[in-house]
Motif scaffolding. Structure first.
Motif, PDB file in Angstrom:
ATOM      1  N   GLU A  57       0.824  -1.209   0.000  1.00  0.00           N
ATOM      2  CA  GLU A  57       0.000   0.000   0.000  1.00  0.00           C
ATOM      3  C   GLU A  57       0.855   1.254   0.000  1.00  0.00           C
ATOM      4  O   GLU A  57       0.516   2.250  -0.653  1.00  0.00           O
ATOM      5  CB  GLU A  57      -0.921  -0.029   1.225  1.00  0.00           C
ATOM      6  N   ALA A  58       1.994   1.227   0.718  1.00  0.00           N
ATOM      7  CA  ALA A  58       2.913   2.367   0.693  1.00  0.00           C
ATOM      8  C   ALA A  58       3.501   2.561  -0.700  1.00  0.00           C
ATOM      9  O   ALA A  58       3.625   3.691  -1.195  1.00  0.00           O
ATOM     10  CB  ALA A  58       4.026   2.167   1.719  1.00  0.00           C
ATOM     11  N   ALA A  59       3.866   1.451  -1.347  1.00  0.00           N
ATOM     12  CA  ALA A  59       4.378   1.549  -2.721  1.00  0.00           C
ATOM     13  C   ALA A  59       3.313   2.056  -3.667  1.00  0.00           C
ATOM     14  O   ALA A  59       3.603   2.824  -4.601  1.00  0.00           O
ATOM     15  CB  ALA A  59       4.886   0.180  -3.178  1.00  0.00           C
ATOM     16  N   ALA A  60       2.069   1.673  -3.439  1.00  0.00           N
ATOM     17  CA  ALA A  60       0.969   2.157  -4.276  1.00  0.00           C
ATOM     18  C   ALA A  60       0.780   3.660  -4.102  1.00  0.00           C
ATOM     19  O   ALA A  60       0.470   4.372  -5.069  1.00  0.00           O
ATOM     20  CB  ALA A  60      -0.320   1.413  -3.935  1.00  0.00           C
ATOM     21  N   ASP A  61       0.971   4.164  -2.886  1.00  0.00           N
ATOM     22  CA  ASP A  61       0.865   5.611  -2.656  1.00  0.00           C
ATOM     23  C   ASP A  61       1.942   6.362  -3.437  1.00  0.00           C
ATOM     24  O   ASP A  61       1.675   7.416  -4.043  1.00  0.00           O
ATOM     25  CB  ASP A  61       0.993   5.920  -1.162  1.00  0.00           C
ATOM     26  N   GLU A  62       3.169   5.823  -3.425  1.00  0.00           N
ATOM     27  CA  GLU A  62       4.244   6.457  -4.197  1.00  0.00           C
ATOM     28  C   GLU A  62       3.945   6.385  -5.694  1.00  0.00           C
ATOM     29  O   GLU A  62       4.198   7.341  -6.441  1.00  0.00           O
ATOM     30  CB  GLU A  62       5.572   5.774  -3.893  1.00  0.00           C
TER      31      GLU A  62
END
Length: 234
Positions: A57-62
């Motif tokens: 999810e953090a990678a998706a935000d980036e």
């Protein structure tokens, strides 16, 4: 004697109830004492329960931020294409108008002494002005001064027609370059959007699957989805 026996028999249920209550209280006390001290019974935070999904999810935000940037770059490239096409159309219309005005041949006459020098200076001056206004490229200006493909002895009216045709060629070349940049920006934006969709789908699947879906080697996954791997603008 009978009354005493009846009194004793009536007191038995009460004594039994009292003993049962005492035993129940003693059992509860023993159970409470057996519970280990210092154990945190608070519920596990979802991010701690499934770190793999949280990292996705953090990678998706980036990736979402990168997709927004790529989209903005594509919109800017589209605006550049529109402006380049408008400039080409204007240059093409001007070239057609001047070519129509010079369709009739000029009257032939003997040139005055030094007239060829004046014509050459006129060509150099007008070409320099067109280059400063970005209507001619530096390469075209160099060709003018080197007389590569240019006749400096033409009449200024004829020179104007040749210059405007060169401006049209330059504007069309600028449009083609802007179009290529727009296509590259579009591909970059599409790649960033696809990366975002993939990461969001994988994060949702990992969240549903729970901690069991977490791979043994977290460093391998981190290497696969570093921000440097996100699509870059062309």
């Amino acid at each position: 004697m009978e009354s005493v026996v009846q009194t004793l028999l009536g007191a038995v249920p009460q004594a039994t109830a009292i003993w049962l209550s005492l035993l129940l209280i003693l059992a509860v006390a023993v159970a409470v004492a057996a519970v280990p001290k210092g154990i945190d019974t608070a519920p596990v935070v979802p991010a701690e329960e499934n770190r793999f999904a949280a990292e996705l999810e953090a990678a998706a935000d980036e990736a979402a931020e990168a997709a927004v940037r790529r989209r903005a770059e594509w919109v800017t490239a589209q605006e550049t294409v529109d402006a380049a096409w408008a400039a080409y159309e204007e240059a093409s219309e001007t070239a057609r108008r001047i070519s129509a005005a010079t369709a009739f041949p000029l009257m032939s006459r003997r040139r005055k002494p030094g007239e060829n020098i004046d014509r050459q200076r006129y060509l150099h001056r007008v070409a320099s002005e067109l280059c400063r206004s970005q209507n001619l490229s530096i390469a075209q200006l160099n060709d003018v001064f080197a007389h590569r493909g240019w006749n400096p002895r033409l009449h200024p009216v004829q020179q104007e027609a040749v210059l405007r045709n060169a401006v049209r060629e330059h504007r069309f070349a600028a449009y083609r370059k802007a179009f290529e940049c727009e296509q590259a920006a579009w591909r970059s934006a599409e790649a960033a959007a696809e990366t975002l969709r993939t990461l969001r789908a994988e994060a949702a699947a990992a969240r549903l699957a729970g901690p069991a879906a977490e791979p043994a080697d977290q460093q391998w996954w981190a290497d696969q989805w570093t921000p440097a791997e996100l699509p870059a603008a062309a």
